[in-house]
Design a protein around this motif. Structure first.
Motif, PDB file in Angstrom:
ATOM      1  N   PRO A 356       0.841  -1.200   0.000  1.00  0.00           N
ATOM      2  CA  PRO A 356       0.000   0.000   0.000  1.00  0.00           C
ATOM      3  C   PRO A 356       0.874   1.247   0.000  1.00  0.00           C
ATOM      4  O   PRO A 356       2.083   1.185   0.266  1.00  0.00           O
ATOM      5  N   LEU A 357       0.247   2.392  -0.258  1.00  0.00           N
ATOM      6  CA  LEU A 357       1.000   3.647  -0.366  1.00  0.00           C
ATOM      7  C   LEU A 357       1.786   3.942   0.906  1.00  0.00           C
ATOM      8  O   LEU A 357       2.935   4.401   0.839  1.00  0.00           O
ATOM      9  N   ALA A 358       1.188   3.704   2.072  1.00  0.00           N
ATOM     10  CA  ALA A 358       1.901   3.973   3.333  1.00  0.00           C
ATOM     11  C   ALA A 358       3.200   3.185   3.395  1.00  0.00           C
ATOM     12  O   ALA A 358       4.244   3.696   3.834  1.00  0.00           O
ATOM     13  N   GLY A 359       3.161   1.925   2.961  1.00  0.00           N
ATOM     14  CA  GLY A 359       4.367   1.106   2.976  1.00  0.00           C
ATOM     15  C   GLY A 359       5.414   1.597   2.001  1.00  0.00           C
ATOM     16  O   GLY A 359       6.619   1.546   2.278  1.00  0.00           O
ATOM     17  N   VAL A 360       4.982   2.095   0.846  1.00  0.00           N
ATOM     18  CA  VAL A 360       5.940   2.614  -0.139  1.00  0.00           C
ATOM     19  C   VAL A 360       6.584   3.897   0.389  1.00  0.00           C
ATOM     20  O   VAL A 360       7.792   4.119   0.224  1.00  0.00           O
ATOM     21  N   LEU A 361       5.809   4.760   1.036  1.00  0.00           N
ATOM     22  CA  LEU A 361       6.386   5.962   1.644  1.00  0.00           C
ATOM     23  C   LEU A 361       7.430   5.590   2.691  1.00  0.00           C
ATOM     24  O   LEU A 361       8.518   6.188   2.755  1.00  0.00           O
ATOM     25  N   GLN A 362       7.106   4.606   3.508  1.00  0.00           N
ATOM     26  CA  GLN A 362       8.082   4.142   4.495  1.00  0.00           C
ATOM     27  C   GLN A 362       9.340   3.647   3.805  1.00  0.00           C
ATOM     28  O   GLN A 362      10.464   3.926   4.245  1.00  0.00           O
ATOM     29  N   GLY A 363       9.157   2.931   2.708  1.00  0.00           N
ATOM     30  CA  GLY A 363      10.302   2.366   2.014  1.00  0.00           C
ATOM     31  C   GLY A 363      11.221   3.407   1.410  1.00  0.00           C
ATOM     32  O   GLY A 363      12.456   3.302   1.518  1.00  0.00           O
ATOM     33  N   ILE A 364      10.643   4.429   0.769  1.00  0.00           N
ATOM     34  CA  ILE A 364      11.538   5.420   0.147  1.00  0.00           C
ATOM     35  C   ILE A 364      12.316   6.183   1.208  1.00  0.00           C
ATOM     36  O   ILE A 364      13.481   6.545   0.985  1.00  0.00           O
ATOM     37  N   TYR A 365      11.701   6.401   2.375  1.00  0.00           N
ATOM     38  CA  TYR A 365      12.426   7.111   3.424  1.00  0.00           C
ATOM     39  C   TYR A 365      13.522   6.233   4.013  1.00  0.00           C
ATOM     40  O   TYR A 365      14.648   6.684   4.248  1.00  0.00           O
ATOM     41  N   ALA A 366      13.191   4.949   4.249  1.00  0.00           N
ATOM     42  CA  ALA A 366      14.183   4.035   4.811  1.00  0.00           C
ATOM     43  C   ALA A 366      15.355   3.847   3.853  1.00  0.00           C
ATOM     44  O   ALA A 366      16.527   3.896   4.255  1.00  0.00           O
ATOM     45  N   PHE A 367      15.059   3.670   2.562  1.00  0.00           N
ATOM     46  CA  PHE A 367      16.146   3.396   1.624  1.00  0.00           C
ATOM     47  C   PHE A 367      16.870   4.660   1.171  1.00  0.00           C
ATOM     48  O   PHE A 367      17.987   4.578   0.664  1.00  0.00           O
ATOM     49  N   ALA A 368      16.272   5.828   1.366  1.00  0.00           N
ATOM     50  CA  ALA A 368      17.058   7.056   1.217  1.00  0.00           C
ATOM     51  C   ALA A 368      18.178   7.061   2.257  1.00  0.00           C
ATOM     52  O   ALA A 368      19.316   7.440   1.970  1.00  0.00           O
ATOM     53  N   GLY A 369      17.846   6.617   3.480  1.00  0.00           N
ATOM     54  CA  GLY A 369      18.871   6.510   4.515  1.00  0.00           C
ATOM     55  C   GLY A 369      19.912   5.452   4.191  1.00  0.00           C
ATOM     56  O   GLY A 369      21.115   5.657   4.405  1.00  0.00           O
ATOM     57  N   VAL A 370      19.474   4.304   3.691  1.00  0.00           N
ATOM     58  CA  VAL A 370      20.418   3.244   3.309  1.00  0.00           C
ATOM     59  C   VAL A 370      21.357   3.740   2.218  1.00  0.00           C
ATOM     60  O   VAL A 370      22.578   3.518   2.265  1.00  0.00           O
ATOM     61  N   THR A 371      20.800   4.433   1.218  1.00  0.00           N
ATOM     62  CA  THR A 371      21.617   4.989   0.145  1.00  0.00           C
ATOM     63  C   THR A 371      22.616   5.985   0.709  1.00  0.00           C
ATOM     64  O   THR A 371      23.792   6.008   0.309  1.00  0.00           O
ATOM     65  N   TRP A 372      22.166   6.835   1.623  1.00  0.00           N
ATOM     66  CA  TRP A 372      23.044   7.808   2.291  1.00  0.00           C
ATOM     67  C   TRP A 372      24.234   7.107   2.935  1.00  0.00           C
ATOM     68  O   TRP A 372      25.380   7.557   2.812  1.00  0.00           O
ATOM     69  N   PHE A 373      23.965   6.000   3.640  1.00  0.00           N
ATOM     70  CA  PHE A 373      25.063   5.311   4.324  1.00  0.00           C
ATOM     71  C   PHE A 373      26.060   4.727   3.334  1.00  0.00           C
ATOM     72  O   PHE A 373      27.279   4.943   3.456  1.00  0.00           O
ATOM     73  N   TRP A 374      25.581   3.958   2.345  1.00  0.00           N
ATOM     74  CA  TRP A 374      26.516   3.308   1.423  1.00  0.00           C
ATOM     75  C   TRP A 374      27.278   4.332   0.588  1.00  0.00           C
ATOM     76  O   TRP A 374      28.447   4.109   0.239  1.00  0.00           O
ATOM     77  N   ARG A 375      26.643   5.437   0.261  1.00  0.00           N
ATOM     78  CA  ARG A 375      27.319   6.497  -0.497  1.00  0.00           C
ATOM     79  C   ARG A 375      28.548   6.985   0.261  1.00  0.00           C
ATOM     80  O   ARG A 375      29.619   7.203  -0.331  1.00  0.00           O
ATOM     81  N   ALA A 376      28.404   7.184   1.571  1.00  0.00           N
ATOM     82  CA  ALA A 376      29.529   7.675   2.369  1.00  0.00           C
ATOM     83  C   ALA A 376      30.516   6.561   2.703  1.00  0.00           C
ATOM     84  O   ALA A 376      31.740   6.762   2.643  1.00  0.00           O
ATOM     85  N   HIS A 377      29.989   5.390   3.028  1.00  0.00           N
ATOM     86  CA  HIS A 377      30.866   4.310   3.492  1.00  0.00           C
ATOM     87  C   HIS A 377      31.774   3.784   2.391  1.00  0.00           C
ATOM     88  O   HIS A 377      32.876   3.297   2.674  1.00  0.00           O
ATOM     89  N   ARG A 378      31.361   3.868   1.128  1.00  0.00           N
ATOM     90  CA  ARG A 378      32.185   3.321   0.044  1.00  0.00           C
ATOM     91  C   ARG A 378      33.566   3.979   0.012  1.00  0.00           C
ATOM     92  O   ARG A 378      34.538   3.370  -0.452  1.00  0.00           O
TER      93      ARG A 378
END
Length: 625
Positions: A356-378
């Motif tokens: 559902p839309l609520a779950g997709v909103l949660q996902g984009i926020y969570a994976f924006a954070g995941v992307t943030w981490f891997w971008r810096a950690h690399r």
């Protein structure tokens, strides 16, 4: 009760960066108020229920909590704010509101009688009073000869068998008396009295305290409970304690310390903000290499569940992921990002099922954070292989998250605030899309993204029957036809969705552990044993041996047109081969990437009509003509 407001300038900050400590205090306070509301709902519902119980009335437990609040308010808040109190409140409210008779047998799947589940409140009061040093006495549930004292630990009757060794789990609920005096707490089971150590954090015979981990890096402290005892530590409701062994506990302690070191190195202020929220982690059994499982719940703010990680970087990414979920869950308790009743199911590239839309909103926020981490950690990865893996994770989640943000723009179920929120996340991610990566990494991430997206379409999209019938008839007649341009297929969740990241896991092996991957190529049975869902064709595909993998998948699709995995494998082979424009393969590639579910459905219809199964590449190219 305090009125909670969500300042827009602070909401703006958490959609463009990770560090916003002032914002965290607002969310923490709001979640505590919500927890008190949930407890009030439990009290009111129990009072209205004819509950046959050997325990005292719930008001006696509540009165003891009020005494704790008066004598030691910091203890009361710490205990009531414990994440799993929220999971318990949700669980017991569902049973109270759904039971046919409150004093009848528990419903299927319930681990204890209803009164024992309500009795978690009595145990909570006993735990708070013990930590506050009050004189008290209260009867609590004893399940399978053990008393859980939430936030403190587990007391077991000497000689009692653990629940996992008891055959009739529903018949093992009794009571015990917890008594406290200054400097002394004991649990009376009737047949034995167990005194707790003066220092409640010390382990003793029949007493297992909750394990706490505190690590400090660069002046930034993380304090979390590694929770293996609380009956409500899992999302599904009550479960039995599963204490970690000494070696497992030490392993988790070391992993958390190393993961925290990585997070502080990436951004110390962001780590400090995370420490304001993250308070408990429930270890899950090891899942699979390169495929850690994790979860969190809006009811259990500040906690997460995670399987044992492969390395500290993987755990650090999961901590960021679930921290983001906790933040947005709290925001969505205060602000409406989507319209109520918006139940359309959507594609989310981090889930195998439609969301559902609520779950997709949660996902984009969570994976924006995941992307943030891997971008810096690399840039901080210690070895070349670790850097390649970090680059792959950054490339994959950058593409998946930005693509999902784009798909939500203009969604009619978003509120104005929700549209603003999605736009802000897009602006946060946008500069990262221009950052260059090695072409092999981009290729691998593209293949992994294509695997998930195409597999999801094959499993969950159903083309209109009349469209499939028309196309199959045109194939029979040898006339021209093309894929339908009007009307999207229906989202019809499959009952048994497959795992859609098998090749992605194999690609991670290829990047981060080439020696093991070489063994997979030489002896595919090793990959079958190590990677869920893998077979020899998957190994060939991940190795870039597309011609060999294509022959296997083409034969499978022709022999059994209903087999989804054959169509997925064929699509990935054509994607990887990147055929020249204007060729049959290029046309087939386009059709399968855009409408794999339609190509499969037409092939099935042709075969069902008694005609020879079509060549899958020729059929796909014909549909794309």
């Amino acid at each position: 009760m305090k009125r909670h407001l969500l300042p827009i300038h602070l909401l703006r900050s958490v959609t463009s960066e990770m560090a916003a400590e002032e914002f965290m205090q607002i969310l923490v306070d709001a979640e505590y108020s919500l927890r008190l509301v949930a407890l009030r709902a439990v009290l009111d519902t129990v009072r209205d229920t004819a509950l046959d119980t050997p325990l005292a009335e719930v008001d006696e437990a509540w009165d003891l909590l009020v005494r704790v609040e008066t004598a030691a308010p910091e203890v009361a808040r710490r205990v009531l704010a414990y994440p799993y109190v929220g999971t318990w409140a949700r669980s017991v409210l569902r049973r109270l509101r759904g039971a046919a008779t409150a004093d009848g047998p528990p419903p299927p799947g319930a681990a204890v009688p209803l009164w024992a589940e309500v009795g978690y409140l009595h145990a909570l009061a006993a735990s708070a009073a013990a930590q506050a040093g009050l004189a008290f006495g209260i009867r609590v549930p004893a399940v399978h000869g053990a008393v859980s004292l939430p936030t403190l630990g587990l007391v077991r009757l000497p000689g009692a068998a653990p629940a996992t060794k008891v055959a009739n789990v529903l018949a093992q609920a009794a009571t015990a008396q917890v008594t406290g005096l200054p400097g002394r707490v004991e649990v009376d089971f009737g047949e034995a009295v167990v005194p707790l150590p003066t220092a409640l954090a010390d382990e003793a015979r029949s007493w297992r305290p909750v394990r706490h981990v505190r690590v400090i890096e660069g002046g930034v402290a993380l304090a979390v409970t590694v929770e293996d005892l609380d009956p409500y530590r899992l999302l599904a409701g009550r479960t039995e304690p599963q204490p970690l062994g000494a070696a497992e506990s030490a392993h988790w302690r070391e992993l958390l310390a190393q993961a925290w070191r990585l997070l502080v190195a990436v951004d110390g202020e962001a780590a400090r903000t995370m420490a304001r929220v993250l308070g408990a982690i429930t270890p899950l059994p090891y899942a699979e290499r390169f495929n850690l499982r994790s979860a969190s719940s809006a009811d259990a703010f500040g906690s997460l569940l995670a399987s044992a990680p492969d390395d500290p970087a993987q755990l650090a990414a999961v901590l960021v992921h679930e921290f983001q979920h906790s933040k947005l869950g709290a925001v969505m308790h205060l602000a409406r990002l989507h319209e109520a009743g918006s139940d359309r199911l959507l594609y989310a590239p981090w889930r195998n099922d439609p969301r559902p839309l609520a779950g997709v909103l949660q996902g984009i926020y969570a994976f924006a954070g995941v992307t943030w981490f891997w971008r810096a950690h690399r840039h901080r990865a210690g070895t070349k292989r670790e850097r390649r893996l970090a680059e792959f994770e950054f490339a994959l989640w950058r593409a998946q998250t930005t693509g999902t943000v784009a798909s939500l723009r203009g969604n009619p179920d978003l509120t104005p605030l929700g549209k603003w929120f999605v736009s802000r996340i897009g602006r946060w991610l946008a500069p990262w899309t221009a950052e260059p990566l090695p072409s092999p990494i981009e290729w691998a991430a593209g293949l992994a993204a294509t695997e998930h997206r195409t597999g999801w379409r094959l499993y969950h999209l159903r083309p209109a029957a009349e469209v499939v019938e028309r196309l199959a008839a045109a194939w029979h007649a040898g006339t021209a036809a093309s894929l339908p341009a009007a009307g999207p297929p229906l989202v019809e969740p499959a009952r048994d969705p497959a795992r859609l990241e098998t090749r992605a896991v194999l690609l991670r092996y290829r990047l981060a552990d080439p020696a093991t991957f070489a063994q997979f190529v030489a002896e595919p049975h090793r990959a079958v044993a190590a990677v869920d869902g893998a077979d020899a064709a998957d190994v060939l595909l991940a190795a870039g041996r597309f011609d060999e993998a294509r022959r296997i998948h083409t034969a499978r699709a022709r022999a059994a047109p209903a087999q989804r995995d054959a169509w997925l494998g064929l699509t990935l082979c054509l994607y990887g081969q990147d055929p020249a424009p204007g060729t049959v393969d290029a046309a087939a590639r386009t059709a399968l990437l855009r409408h794999a579910e339609v190509v499969r459905a037409v092939a099935r219809r042709v075969a069902d009509a008694g005609r020879p199964a079509p060549d899958p590449v020729l059929l796909a190219a014909w549909l794309a003509s």
